[in-house]
Scaffold this motif. Structure first.
Motif, PDB file in Angstrom:
ATOM      1  N   GLY A 111     -16.205  -1.857   4.731  1.00 35.91           N
ATOM      2  CA  GLY A 111     -16.069  -0.657   4.313  1.00 35.91           C
ATOM      3  C   GLY A 111     -14.773  -0.546   3.597  1.00 35.91           C
ATOM      4  N   PHE A 112     -13.469  -2.058   2.568  1.00 45.29           N
ATOM      5  CA  PHE A 112     -12.610  -2.110   1.897  1.00 45.29           C
ATOM      6  C   PHE A 112     -13.289  -1.946   0.821  1.00 45.29           C
ATOM      7  CE2 PHE A 112     -10.295  -4.234  -1.053  1.00 45.29           C
ATOM      8  CZ  PHE A 112      -8.256  -3.180  -0.542  1.00 45.29           C
ATOM      9  N   LEU A 115       1.043   2.570   8.449  1.00 45.78           N
ATOM     10  CA  LEU A 115       2.762   2.738   7.704  1.00 45.78           C
ATOM     11  C   LEU A 115       3.159   2.284   6.424  1.00 45.78           C
ATOM     12  CD1 LEU A 115       4.882   4.301  10.741  1.00 45.78           C
ATOM     13  CD2 LEU A 115       2.964   5.668   8.868  1.00 45.78           C
ATOM     14  N   LEU A 116       3.117   1.012   6.821  1.00 46.39           N
ATOM     15  CA  LEU A 116       3.595  -0.012   5.349  1.00 46.39           C
ATOM     16  C   LEU A 116       3.061   0.435   4.497  1.00 46.39           C
ATOM     17  CD1 LEU A 116       4.919  -3.383   7.485  1.00 46.39           C
ATOM     18  CD2 LEU A 116       6.481  -1.382   6.558  1.00 46.39           C
ATOM     19  N   LEU A 117       1.923   0.282   4.485  1.00 47.55           N
ATOM     20  CA  LEU A 117       0.814   0.183   3.281  1.00 47.55           C
ATOM     21  C   LEU A 117       1.121   1.478   2.816  1.00 47.55           C
ATOM     22  CD1 LEU A 117      -2.575  -1.613   5.011  1.00 47.55           C
ATOM     23  CD2 LEU A 117      -0.806  -2.707   3.114  1.00 47.55           C
ATOM     24  N   ALA A 174      -9.536   9.871  -5.248  1.00 45.69           N
ATOM     25  CA  ALA A 174      -9.948   8.054  -5.513  1.00 45.69           C
ATOM     26  C   ALA A 174      -8.212   7.702  -5.148  1.00 45.69           C
ATOM     27  CB  ALA A 174      -9.525   8.175  -7.107  1.00 45.69           C
ATOM     28  N   SER A 175      -7.297   8.700  -4.734  1.00 45.97           N
ATOM     29  CA  SER A 175      -5.636   7.537  -4.747  1.00 45.97           C
ATOM     30  C   SER A 175      -5.828   7.877  -2.678  1.00 45.97           C
ATOM     31  CB  SER A 175      -5.073   8.799  -4.633  1.00 45.97           C
ATOM     32  OG  SER A 175      -4.992   8.689  -6.535  1.00 45.97           O
ATOM     33  N   GLY A 199      -7.934   5.168   3.624  1.00 45.39           N
ATOM     34  CA  GLY A 199      -8.933   5.021   4.791  1.00 45.39           C
ATOM     35  C   GLY A 199      -8.927   3.137   4.909  1.00 45.39           C
ATOM     36  N   GLN A 200      -8.802   2.954   3.353  1.00 47.25           N
ATOM     37  CA  GLN A 200      -8.480   1.652   2.841  1.00 47.25           C
ATOM     38  C   GLN A 200      -7.107   0.840   3.953  1.00 47.25           C
ATOM     39  OE1 GLN A 200      -8.848   1.954  -1.543  1.00 47.25           O
ATOM     40  NE2 GLN A 200     -10.552  -0.167  -1.389  1.00 47.25           N
ATOM     41  N   ALA A 201      -6.327   1.184   3.787  1.00 44.64           N
ATOM     42  CA  ALA A 201      -4.802   0.867   4.601  1.00 44.64           C
ATOM     43  C   ALA A 201      -5.430   1.439   6.218  1.00 44.64           C
ATOM     44  CB  ALA A 201      -3.864   1.728   4.175  1.00 44.64           C
TER      45      ALA A 201
END
Length: 561
Positions: free
Chosen positions: A66-67, A291-293, A32-33, A38-40
């Motif tokens: 997708g998110f 990278l920030l996310l 899950a983590s 993929g979301q980022a």
């Protein structure tokens, strides 16, 4: 083995039966983590599409769908993992609680040592719940922390070696400080758990002695003692909270510094001020946002582990207490702890060569004796001569060190004790009741009993007047120590219960002690009524008037103590 090692080993043993389920729960939360990656990527690609449409072409709807799809998967995985870990925690706590309760149920009341019922209740009702938080929070976090940061570090290294270096340096500093803080947390949690048990024990002692405390004018001193114990617990709790806040502060400091350095590097790189850190080309908008996310989620498993670090300290403290209990010498009652039904009828009691020793003390040796069925025996002697111990041996509440004891045709052994004890009733010097109605307490041995039988038993035990003066009669609720009736009245109710039980053997321990003359006489007459009903009656007593009314007397010598 050191105490800390013994506690940790005990905790591992407790979790061993559910280890596979806990690993599965941890892997589900890990997946899950990882879905956040993929979301980022979708969010970063959407931002890049808006700022650099010539390089990326992703519609808002596609990114949103997708998110949301990945988010729904994360929720489903977290829910499943939570259900698995909570069920595992319930299984562990239920098993431990049942084992401890069973152990205490089989512990001989004659050899209970310094065990306090309030401390035991605190362990079973409060402290064991620390295991639940540890299992549901710390265990999954421990699995995530070994996988998620490494995966995110790999993605960071793929795009920028500088970002990977920042995360690599900042990340390990957190566990190092957590270990240092955790040493103090374990010690503080152990002391807090001890204070909780001590405070509960002190409260129980004060409540049970409330009448005496008031009579002696020691209310103020009692209040001061309780306030002092409560203040000690408050200070210890605040110390635990202080350590917990310290660990969180250290974690947030390094996490914030790591994220801030990544943000500074990405920002200056996108502005063109920094030209190193990536590989063939400079970072793009997509890579920078990505990278920030990822940076905060690199520290998130470490945050979760730190937040649950105190939970681990509490669980280890509880496991240590359980390990200490296992080291205590347990002298169980004879039998397997379950009542086996047998016909209730008077039976002879006889023993020869019987002796018993409390630890390293000189053994108590009892002269040979025989009590025919339906007769009575008074066990007399000075205090410490072993009268109560002999009654406990007859009831199988303690195993003899040697000799033989026979009830009817059977010898009292571990195999026969339950069956033989089911034909006995015990009239204790200190009455104990269920926190139930008088009627429920009188009918413990037989369940439903007709009202006329109860009235007859109350009259025979001279306890009918006791019930009549109670506010709700037979339906008055009694406290566990007989709250609502005096000591003599409580013993008369116990005698009525013995009559209703139809037990063939009645054992009475100092039934007339600390009673006035009239009440003692009434108790004596009630005991004789039990014998006249056909029961074999054995009484341990200092009361000469009661002893003289028995068919025979067994005089114990003081040197037997």
């Amino acid at each position: 083995m050191p105490v800390a090692d013994a506690a940790s080993e005990k905790l591992k043993l407790l979790l061993a039966p559910v280890r596979k389920r806990l690993k599965l729960s941890g892997y589900l939360t890990t997946v899950a983590s990882l879905l956040w990656i993929g979301q980022a990527a979708l969010v970063a690609m959407l931002v890049a599409s808006l700022l650099q449409p010539e390089l990326h072409d992703l519609s808002v709807w596609a990114a949103a769908l997708g998110f949301l799809a990945l988010g729904a998967c994360r929720i489903a995985l977290d829910t499943s993992a939570g259900r698995i870990s909570f069920n595992a925690a319930d299984d562990v706590i239920s098993k431990v609680r049942a084992e401890v309760a069973q152990q205490e149920a089989l512990r001989s009341p004659q050899c209970a040592g310094n065990e306090n019922s309030a401390a035991l209740a605190s362990l079973l009702a409060e402290k064991l719940d620390s295991l639940r938080v540890y299992i549901t929070r710390y265990q999954p976090a421990q699995v995530r922390v070994g996988i998620v940061p490494l995966v995110i570090l790999g993605f960071a290294l793929w795009h920028s070696w500088v970002v990977a270096l920042i995360l690599f340096i900042a990340g390990p500093l957190i566990p190092v400080f957590m270990i240092l803080v955790g040493m103090a947390a374990r010690s503080a949690s152990e002391k807090q758990m001890q204070e909780i048990g001590s405070l509960n024990a002190l409260l129980m002692e004060h409540l049970s002695a409330a009448v005496d405390i008031r009579a002696l004018g020691a209310v103020e001193r009692s209040e001061d003692a309780f306030k002092g114990a409560a203040d000690t617990l408050r200070q210890q709790t605040m110390k635990v909270l202080g350590i917990a806040f310290l660990s969180s502060t250290v974690l947030e400091l390094f996490a914030a510094l790591g994220v801030a350095m990544v943000a500074v590097f990405v920002g200056f790189t996108l502005l063109g001020e920094i030209t190193f850190g990536s590989y063939a080309t400079q970072l793009t908008v997509y890579e920078g946002v990505f990278l920030l996310l990822l940076a905060p989620d690199y520290f998130q498993p470490l945050r979760d582990l730190a937040a649950a670090w105190h939970d681990k300290a509490s669980a280890v403290a509880v496991a240590g207490e359980l390990a200490e209990r296992e080291k205590q010498e347990l002298k169980p009652i004879l039998g397997r702890g379950g009542a086996v039904e047998m016909p209730r009828a008077p039976a002879p009691v006889a023993w020869s060569g019987l002796h018993f020793s409390y630890g390293s003390e000189e053994p108590m040796r009892y002269q040979e004796a025989k009590v025919p069925a339906g007769t009575s025996l008074a066990i007399v002697g000075a205090s410490g001569s072993g009268k109560s111990t002999l009654l406990a041996l007859i009831a199988g509440l303690i195993p003899p060190s040697g000799g033989t004891l026979r009830i009817g045709e059977f010898e009292m052994t571990a195999e026969t004790a339950d069956q033989l004890r089911s034909n006995m009733d015990w009239v204790a010097q200190t009455p104990h009741f269920l926190a139930e109605t008088v009627r429920r307490n009188l009918s413990l041995a037989r369940g439903h009993i007709p009202a006329d039988e109860i009235d007859e038993a109350l009259q025979s035990a001279q306890a009918n007047g006791v019930v009549e003066r109670l506010p709700d009669g037979l339906f008055t609720r009694l406290g566990e120590t007989g709250a609502g009736v005096s000591g003599g009245e409580a013993r008369r109710l116990l005698l009525a219960r013995a009559m209703l039980s139809d037990a063939g053997i009645i054992l009475a321990d100092e039934p007339t002690a600390d009673l006035d003359g009239d009440t003692a006489r009434q108790i004596t007459e009630s005991l004789l009524a039990l014998k006249d009903k056909g029961a074999t009656l054995i009484v341990a007593t200092h009361d000469k008037a009661l002893a003289d009314k028995m068919d025979q007397q067994l005089v114990l010598e003081a040197q037997n103590a």
